[in-house]
Write an enzyme that holds these catalytic residues in place. Structure first.
Site, PDB file in Angstrom:
ATOM      1  N   LYS A  10       3.963   8.881 -12.093  1.00 59.20           N
ATOM      2  CA  LYS A  10       5.348   9.392 -12.112  1.00 59.20           C
ATOM      3  C   LYS A  10       6.312   8.248 -12.369  1.00 59.20           C
ATOM      4  O   LYS A  10       5.973   7.065 -12.182  1.00 59.20           O
ATOM      5  CB  LYS A  10       5.728  10.076 -10.793  1.00 59.20           C
ATOM      6  CG  LYS A  10       5.604   9.213  -9.515  1.00 59.20           C
ATOM      7  CD  LYS A  10       6.800   8.335  -9.166  1.00 59.20           C
ATOM      8  CE  LYS A  10       6.595   7.546  -7.877  1.00 59.20           C
ATOM      9  NZ  LYS A  10       7.483   6.413  -7.687  1.00 59.20           N
ATOM     10  N   ASP A 136       4.956   9.925  -1.168  1.00 57.43           N
ATOM     11  CA  ASP A 136       4.948  10.418  -2.553  1.00 57.43           C
ATOM     12  C   ASP A 136       3.866  11.472  -2.826  1.00 57.43           C
ATOM     13  O   ASP A 136       3.870  12.098  -3.886  1.00 57.43           O
ATOM     14  CB  ASP A 136       4.722   9.261  -3.536  1.00 57.43           C
ATOM     15  CG  ASP A 136       5.974   8.421  -3.733  1.00 57.43           C
ATOM     16  OD1 ASP A 136       7.047   8.837  -3.243  1.00 57.43           O
ATOM     17  OD2 ASP A 136       5.879   7.368  -4.372  1.00 57.43           O
TER      18      ASP A 136
HETATM   19  O1  C5P Z   1       5.154   6.186   2.025  1.00 59.69           O
HETATM   20  P1  C5P Z   1       4.697   4.837   1.645  1.00 59.69           P
HETATM   21  O2  C5P Z   1       3.529   4.389   2.477  1.00 59.69           O
HETATM   22  O3  C5P Z   1       4.505   4.643   0.206  1.00 59.69           O
HETATM   23  O4  C5P Z   1       5.915   3.846   2.028  1.00 59.69           O
HETATM   24  C1  C5P Z   1       5.732   2.464   2.137  1.00 59.69           C
HETATM   25  C2  C5P Z   1       6.824   1.871   3.040  1.00 59.69           C
HETATM   26  O5  C5P Z   1       8.110   1.972   2.405  1.00 59.69           O
HETATM   27  C3  C5P Z   1       6.988   2.601   4.359  1.00 59.69           C
HETATM   28  O6  C5P Z   1       6.132   2.073   5.333  1.00 59.69           O
HETATM   29  C4  C5P Z   1       8.447   2.322   4.700  1.00 59.69           C
HETATM   30  O7  C5P Z   1       8.571   1.042   5.286  1.00 59.69           O
HETATM   31  C5  C5P Z   1       9.123   2.277   3.345  1.00 59.69           C
HETATM   32  N1  C5P Z   1       9.768   3.562   3.003  1.00 59.69           N
HETATM   33  C6  C5P Z   1      11.006   3.870   3.546  1.00 59.69           C
HETATM   34  N2  C5P Z   1      11.604   5.069   3.233  1.00 59.69           N
HETATM   35  C7  C5P Z   1      10.996   5.959   2.410  1.00 59.69           C
HETATM   36  C8  C5P Z   1       9.740   5.669   1.827  1.00 59.69           C
HETATM   37  C9  C5P Z   1       9.148   4.451   2.157  1.00 59.69           C
HETATM   38  O8  C5P Z   1      11.583   3.090   4.308  1.00 59.69           O
HETATM   39  N3  C5P Z   1      11.603   7.117   2.142  1.00 59.69           N
END
Ligand code: C5P
Length: 293
Positions: A10, A136
């Protein structure tokens, strides 16, 4: 029983950080768009537990890999077989903001539902499992053009944009999403994060509106990684109408009005960049996820 599935990437056509949530995540308002760049995920039922093999990139194949975690979560919810063997062929740049890991997790969840024919695994139930794996994953269970709210995991389908070419340029840097959000948080700690009031995306989006989007993480990432700024400038100088960071980067996507050749574009960019031509995908084009062999 075995089958192979495409696991599409994406880009974020728009990414706005609207605030900090009590759970420490950031509240987002983002527009996701599926593109035709994909990894391949092969699933074979049998054996004991989850066994994962990864080719095409040096990635861990243990529980730290989202594809592994997705299979384990599915099989503990619907324990219909003892094990599954997963072969993951990576083509999507890793750490590029293109959602490769989350897409692989979604492909595993859908693939296992497909192979096992689990009636209880409704879209809503898969979305729940997906959300626990990463922000995601929920988008990849839907695909096409979609608005992401909350942590980016509350998905509202938008009418699909017409398919068009996009160039992806990935500078040779590794960006940690967690670190980018942490820095964003530190920078905005003493002031309210204010939304500029995005266009009414949900009332129908066209490419002109998408071109007016932005990515709130982009200035910070370009400051932190000067290579990203250099690629941005080179793409603008090459005549791109839109150049924007996807997710937390480091991949930038670019739209050109007139067709551009890959040799010409590469000659204008730093030599250690990865340059890929892709095409956006409508949700209906994602229906052929299963690769017929
Ligand atoms: O969801 P994912 O593991 O990809 O996100 C990685 C990190 O990015 C999370 O641990 C968080 O610290 C940050 N994040 C955030 N807000 C979001 C998505 C991700 O702060 N909406």
């Amino acid at each position: 029983m075995r089958a192979t599935y495409r696991s599409f990437a994406k880009v974020n056509l728009h990414l706005e950080v609207v605030g900090l949530r009590p759970d420490g995540y950031h509240e987002l308002r983002t527009v996701f768009q599926s593109i035709d760049l994909c990894d391949l995920v092969s699933l074979e039922l049998g054996g004991h537990g989850v066994r994962l093999e990864v080719s095409g990139h040096d990635l861990p194949a243990d529980e730290s890999n989202l594809a592994h975690r997705a299979a384990a979560a599915f099989l503990s919810t619907w324990p219909l077989v003892d094990g599954v063997r997963i072969k993951l062929e990576k083509r999507i740049p890793v750490g590029g903001g293109l959602g490769g890991g989350s897409s692989n997790a979604a492909a595993v969840l859908r693939g296992l539902r497909d192979l096992l024919g689990v009636q209880l695994a409704t879209d809503a139930r898969l979305q729940e499992l997906g959300r626990d794996l990463g922000a995601d994953v929920a988008f990849f269970l839907t695909g096409g053009t979609a608005l992401g709210l909350g942590r980016g995991d509350e998905i509202i389908r938008l009418a699909d944009l017409p398919e068009r070419d996009l160039w992806l340029v990935t500078p040779a840097v590794e960006v940690s999403t967690a670190e980018v959000f942490q820095e964003f948080r530190d920078l905005t700690a003493d002031r309210e994060i204010s939304s500029m009031g995005p266009p009414a995306w949900d009332e129908g989006l066209d490419w002109q509106m998408a071109a007016r989007g932005w990515n709130d993480l982009q200035p910070l990432v370009m400051r932190r990684f000067p290579e990203v700024g250099r690629v941005y400038n080179a793409l603008v100088e090459a005549g791109a109408r839109v150049v924007r960071l996807s997710g937390s980067g480091a991949t930038l996507f670019a739209c050109f009005e007139a067709p551009v050749g890959s040799a010409e574009l590469e000659s204008r960019l730093p030599t250690d960049c990865r340059v890929l031509r892709t095409r956006t995908l409508k949700r209906t084009s994602l229906q052929r996820l299963r690769v017929v062999q």
